[in-house]
Every structure is written in structure tokens, then in C-alpha cells.
Design a protein around this motif. Structure first.
Motif, PDB file in Angstrom:
ATOM      1  N   MET A 204       0.840  -1.200   0.000  1.00  0.00           N
ATOM      2  CA  MET A 204       0.000   0.000   0.000  1.00  0.00           C
ATOM      3  C   MET A 204       0.867   1.238   0.000  1.00  0.00           C
ATOM      4  SD  MET A 204      -2.863  -0.767   2.771  1.00  0.00           S
ATOM      5  CE  MET A 204      -2.872  -2.463   3.214  1.00  0.00           C
TER       6      MET A 204
ATOM      7  N   LEU B 160      -3.905   1.002  -2.878  1.00  0.00           N
ATOM      8  CA  LEU B 160      -3.738  -0.405  -2.549  1.00  0.00           C
ATOM      9  C   LEU B 160      -3.743  -1.134  -3.876  1.00  0.00           C
ATOM     10  CD1 LEU B 160      -4.126  -2.641  -0.136  1.00  0.00           C
ATOM     11  CD2 LEU B 160      -6.395  -2.739  -1.057  1.00  0.00           C
TER      12      LEU B 160
ATOM     13  N   ALA C 262      -9.804  -0.625   1.661  1.00  0.00           N
ATOM     14  CA  ALA C 262      -9.046   0.566   1.292  1.00  0.00           C
ATOM     15  C   ALA C 262      -9.740   1.815   1.818  1.00  0.00           C
ATOM     16  CB  ALA C 262      -8.894   0.623  -0.224  1.00  0.00           C
TER      17      ALA C 262
END
Lengths: 321, 308
Positions: free
Chosen positions: B35, B53, B151
Motif C-alpha cells: 500500500m 492499494l 481501502a
């Protein structure tokens, strides 16, 4: 929130008088005490939760299938309509779709009047209902078609999503939509170490309410499942719960859903018997009508024959003459 | 959900891989993809974060506003989530195409933040019964590469960590109304306490097992996913040593996504798997945010993404 201009709204900064009533000003502990006291009284009557469900089919004649479900004081009407082509869609979809709409009646809640237009809660419930019933329906049997399911909550006294799912499942069965299994749902409110199965509105609200003291398990869980296949179709939890507590609650809810199945089956069987009887009556009356018609036909045929014979003989005689 | 088309044999490959705990990109069943996180990227917002991500790109901005608290909860503030699925992500989101997905995500977030043990709304109170802060959390989905819920929750937590509420300098009572004077010094502000804010973990059921952080291809192979919201641990979000006694992670929300169903046994194991994954994720997020905070305070920040 948009203002309702058809009603008298009062000045902008006015508040409801209900805020100052003794019931409203009760603290969290007082409310909890009241609730427990009430529940103690109820426990003495010792009633089984699954027995407190009333269900009925064929409540709406215009719909393909419909059901009315009462769980405690919560009352829900649900109707299912014929499959129709999915509107506004260009692509072909191999699986049929289910469109759900859950609506609260304006007078369904005890505290405030519900706005007639659907709000965020209605939409969330509609989505949850769709999620719950979608796995139960054999959607591959009607590609590119959509089934409409409308649930109307007439009175809300807690666990309205569970009631709506039960009603929708029954209505789909009544509409003879092909399904994998009967779908049942149940809900539970958890407050510290207490678990209220099929909570009423008070219990639900209290379990959701913000608390001063930390680290208390609180929350509401709704679970729907296909009992025969032992598949959970939807699991919705709000609040703050430890894992052990969630798993314990899940086991209880599973059992509750299973216990509900025979009740729903009974309703379905009763419905089938009723329909068979109705068909028999129709059949018999049709037979009677047919007999009457046959008789008339024979009579008419006879008279026709007589007439034709008369005509024939007349023409014969005229020829002779 | 939006994603790519994959063939039957590719599906079989993925399903068999998951069964033996091998995924096509070499991860195990509770590993996340790499990430990229940065905070303080939007200058007009009180707090903001951008999270990438893999191919999912999320931008979150938090705006604050003064509002009147609800009559039934006079001592609490308000928080609201809005998700906007931009048509940049996939053409399917054009017009009202992304609306249903956006609604699902925002209602899941709202439910996850509902409990006071997850996010304490008391810290948003200014004057009980009269005035409170209202946080508008606007979530923009810029690119869609699977696993949106996770996310979004990570980016929201980062943005809330970055949010600064201006301190109140003076309050004047004028009749029944209150006149607030807010400090205009950007450094005279308070941070939010978001240690316990929940993270969402999506567990995608592929075959008989569940995996965390599915890629768009893996999402195609599964019919049902479970979203578990798990409260965070405040210890991960502070540098000083006054260690708060460890709070056990709790489930703040659980819901299911997709047209399939789950057996009770799978559900139970998935919940536990989700909690383990969330704990690791929370720890990593805390580290990243603290590092980021240091960088900002030294004014040596360099940005990674396209937002300068």
C-alpha cells in the motif's frame, strides 16, 4: 431534511415537547432497570419466541404472492409481483434480478412520524433484504427478468428486518417462485451479558444506545438462513461485540431460525390445502355447468333434428305435389 | 463489482491455488498487497489522506462544520460518510452506475463507526445541547482495483488521524445563542482520538477458504464476501509511553456482500481470520501514520502521488 410544508412546522429552533417528558429524561441506568423489570414479568408467562409468530399468505389479491407476518408487535406486509423484463438495461443478464423495497408506514414508529419519501434507513433495509433473499431464489431460471418484492412495515416494534425477510420468503413461496429452500430470519439484541432474542423496540434501542462505561458488549444482530441447506444468507451486526459473543449469538440465532421453519411450513401447507380445495370446488362447479350445458345441447340438437325432419318432409311433400 | 473478465481455466487455477494457500501473487491468505499512504494532501480539507492499494486509489477529505446536536443526544457530535464512485475508475460508474456500490460502502462505514467504543462522538461536542462539530467524510474512488471496503476504511482512519479541529478561543452567550470564536492559528488545533476507529476487512470466499484483500481477478472467482469491521487498538497510534491497558479487538460491524451464502462454520472461522488480519493491519497503519506525522512536523515532506 426537507421540510414538510403541508404541516404546521413551528419556529425553526423549536424542539419537541417530548424532550421534557419524564420518560425522555430517564438516564440509561433507569431505562435498563425498567426493561429488566418488565422482562422479569414477561418471563413468568414463559412463552416460546417461535410461537409468537403469526404468518398468513394471500393477503393481497392483486399480487402474484403475498404474505403478512407478525412478530410480537411488528407487523409487515409483503407482496411479490410477476417477473418482468429488467427496465433500462441494454445488456443481457444470465441471472434474474430481485428488486426489493422496504418502506415504513408514516405511522409505524412510536417516536416520530416517518417521512413518506424513503430515507437512508429504508434504503439500507431494502439492500439488506435483497442480500438476504437473493441466494434463496433460483435466479438462473428467469434470465433477463426481474422480480419485484415490496415489504411494507405497518408497525415497527423491533426486529423489523427479520420480520421483513420472513414475510418476503413466505411471499416468494406463495408466488411459486422457484427457490432452493425456505428462508427464515431472526434477530437478537445484546446488552452486556444479556441476550434478547427477537427484541422489541425498547430493547433494540437500548442495545444500540451510546454508553458511558467502556468495554460492554452491545449490539444488534440479524441473521437469515436456509435451514435445510444450513447456509447463512445474510448476517448483519451493528454495535461492538467480542468474537466469542458473536459466535454464541450466532448459534442461538441459528437454532431460532430452525425452529421457525415448521411454523412457516405449516402456513405454506395450509395454503396448498386451501388452494387444492378451491380447485376441487372449481372443478365440481365446472362439471355441473358442463352437465347443464350438455343437457341444453342435447335438447337443442333434438329440436333441430325434429325441425330438419319437418323441413325435409315438407319439401318432400311439395316435390310430390 | 467492476472488474476484468477472466476465463474458466484461470478461475480454476485461482480456486485450486487458494485451496493450498498459494495465491497467484505469492501472498498467504491474510496478506495484503503493498500500500501507499500519504496524509495531508488536500489543502482545503481539515484532514485528508490518499491511499493506493495495488490498483485501488482512494482519496478522502474530511471537512468540519459547526452544527446543532440532535435533541436526543445533546452531548454528541456527528459524523457522516459520502462515497463518490468517480467515472474515472471504470466506465460502469458513469451517471448513476456507481450509486448502489457507493451506498453499500457508506452504509457499512456508518454502521462500523456507530458504536461509541469504535468512535467516540463525545470528542466532537463543543457546547452540550447547543453546538457540536459535524465531520463530513468524503470518499472519492479514483481507481477501482478490487477490495474497496478495506481501502476506504484505511484511508478514512488515516484522514481522521490527520484531521485538526480548531480550538475555541472564546464563547459569547447572547441570549440563547452562542457565538464562538475559533482560533485562526493553524497550529492551535486539537487532534481527534481515533485509536479505536474500526477497520473493515473483506474476506472473500473462494472455494472453501477465505482470503483477505482479493484482487479484481480473485473477486471474480467468488460469489460471496464477508465484511468484518474491527475496532482498533489505541496503543498503535501514540508515541509516548503511557501505555493504555490493551483493549481487546471487537467486532463493530459484520455484513455480507454478493449473491451467495455461507455455511455457519465458514462464517465463524472467517470472523476470526478477519480479526487477526485487522490487528496486523491496524499495527501497520499506526506505524505509517506516526512516521508520516513526524515527517510533516519537520516540514520535510515529499509526496509520492500525483497530488502535490
Amino acid at each position: 431534511m426537507p421540510l414538510d410544508y403541508r404541516r404546521f412546522n413551528g419556529p425553526d429552533d423549536s424542539v419537541s415537547y417530548k424532550r421534557f417528558t419524564p420518560d425522555f429524561l430517564k438516564s440509561y441506568e433507569e431505562l435498563l432497570g425498567d426493561l429488566l423489570e418488565k422482562n422479569n414479568l414477561k418471563d413468568e408467562q414463559a412463552s416460546d419466541e417461535a410461537q409468537r409468530v403469526f404468518a398468513e399468505t394471500d393477503t393481497i389479491s392483486q399480487a402474484k404472492g403475498s404474505a403478512y407476518v407478525e412478530i410480537k408487535n411488528t407487523k409487515v406486509v409483503c407482496s411479490v409481483f410477476d417477473p418482468r423484463e429488467i427496465p433500462h438495461q441494454n445488456e443481457f443478464s444470465h441471472l434474474g434480478q430481485i428488486y426489493c423495497e422496504v418502506k415504513f408506514a408514516p405511522f409505524s414508529c412510536s417516536s416520530q412520524r416517518r417521512p413518506p419519501a424513503p430515507d437512508a434507513e429504508d434504503k439500507a433495509l431494502s439492500e439488506a433484504l435483497r442480500q438476504a433473499i437473493e441466494p434463496a431464489v433460483c435466479r438462473h431460471l428467469f434470465p433477463n427478468y426481474q422480480i419485484d418484492v415490496f415489504a411494507y412495515i405497518i408497525e415497527n416494534d423491533g426486529s423489523c428486518l427479520a420480520a421483513a425477510i420472513n414475510a418476503a420468503g413466505l411471499a416468494l413461496t406463495d408466488a411459486a417462485v422457484p427457490m432452493y429452500d425456505l428462508i427464515t430470519a431472526s434477530s437478537m439484541a445484546i446488552l452486556d451479558d444479556k441476550m434478547f432474542v427477537v427484541p422489541n423496540e425498547e430493547e433494540e434501542e437500548l442495545a444500540m444506545k451510546s454508553q458511558e462505561s467502556k468495554d460492554i458488549n452491545h449490539g444488534v444482530i440479524t441473521l437469515s438462513m436456509l435451514s435445510e441447506l444450513s447456509q447463512i444468507t445474510s448476517f448483519i451486526q451493528i454495535g461492538s461485540l467480542e468474537t466469542d459473543c458473536v459466535i454464541k449469538a450466532m448459534d442461538i440465532l441459528e437454532k431460532e431460525c430452525k425452529e421457525l421453519v415448521p411454523n412457516i411450513q405449516k402456513v405454506v401447507v395450509r395454503n396448498v390445502i386451501k388452494n387444492v380445495k378451491r380447485q376441487q370446488i372449481l372443478h365440481e362447479s365446472a362439471k355441473e355447468m358442463e352437465e347443464i350445458l350438455d343437457e341444453k345441447y342435447n335438447l337443442w340438437q333434438k329440436s333441430l333434428k325434429a325441425k330438419s325432419y319437418l323441413c325435409f318432409s315438407l319439401s318432400f311433400f311439395s316435390l310430390l305435389a | 463489482m467492476a472488474g476484468s473478465l477472466i476465463s474458466q481455466s484461470e478461475q480454476v487455477f485461482i480456486v485450486h491455488g487458494v485451496e493450498n494457500d498459494f495465491r497467484s501473487d505469492g501472498r498467504s491468505s491474510i496478506d495484503y498487497r503493498p500500500m501507499e499512504l500519504e496524509t495531508d494532501v488536500v489543502s482545503h480539507a481539515s484532514g485528508s489522506a490518499r491511499l493506493r492499494l495495488a490498483n485501488t486509489d482512494i482519496l478522502v477529505g474530511v471537512k468540519t462544520e459547526i452544527d446543532v446536536p440532535k435533541p436526543e443526544t445533546p452531548g454528541l457530535g456527528k459524523i457522516e460518510f459520502f462515497v463518490d464512485c468517480s467515472a474515472n475508475a471504470t466506465p460502469e460508474f458513469e451517471g448513476r452506475g456507481g450509486e448502489q456500490l457507493a451506498n453499500t460502502i457508506s452504509s457499512t462505514m456508518q454502521r462500523a463507526y456507530y458504536s461509541p467504543q469504535a468512535f467516540n462522538l463525545k470528542q466532537l461536542c463543543i457546547f452540550e445541547g447547543k453546538q457540536c462539530w459535524k465531520l463530513y467524510v468524503d470518499i472519492l474512488i479514483l481507481e477501482c482495483g478490487g477490495n474497496l471496503c478495506d481501502a476506504v476504511s484505511l484511508a478514512v482512519k488515516a484522514a481522521l488521524f490527520n484531521t485538526r479541529l480548531p480550538c475555541v478561543k472564546a464563547a459569547l452567550m447572547d441570549g440563547g445563542n452562542i457565538d464562538l470564536q475559533l482560533s485562526d492559528d493553524p497550529y492551535d488545533s486539537k487532534q481527534l482520538d481515533i485509536g479505536t476507529a474500526p477497520l473493515l476487512v473483506t474476506l472473500c470466499k473462494i472455494g472453501t477458504k477465505c482470503v483477505v484483500d482479493p484482487s479484481a481477478e480473485e473477486e471474480r472467482c467468488s460469489v460471496i464476501s464477508l465484511v468484518v469491521g474491527v475496532t482498533g487498538n489505541p496503543n498503535f497510534y501514540q508515541t509516548d509511553d503511557n501505555v493504555i491497558p490493551d483493549i481487546k479487538c471487537k467486532c463493530s460491524t459484520i455484513s455480507m456482500n454478493g449473491p451467495g451464502s455461507l455455511s455457519p462454520k465458514t462464517l465463524k472461522s472467517a470472523i476470526e481470520q478477519g480479526i487477526t488480519a485487522a490487528n496486523c493491519l491496524d499495527n501497520a497503519l499506526g506505524d505509517a501514520l506516526l512516521r508520516e506525522k513526524d515527517e510533516i512536523s519537520y516540514l520535510k515532506k515529499h509526496s509520492y502521488g500525483f497530488l502535490k
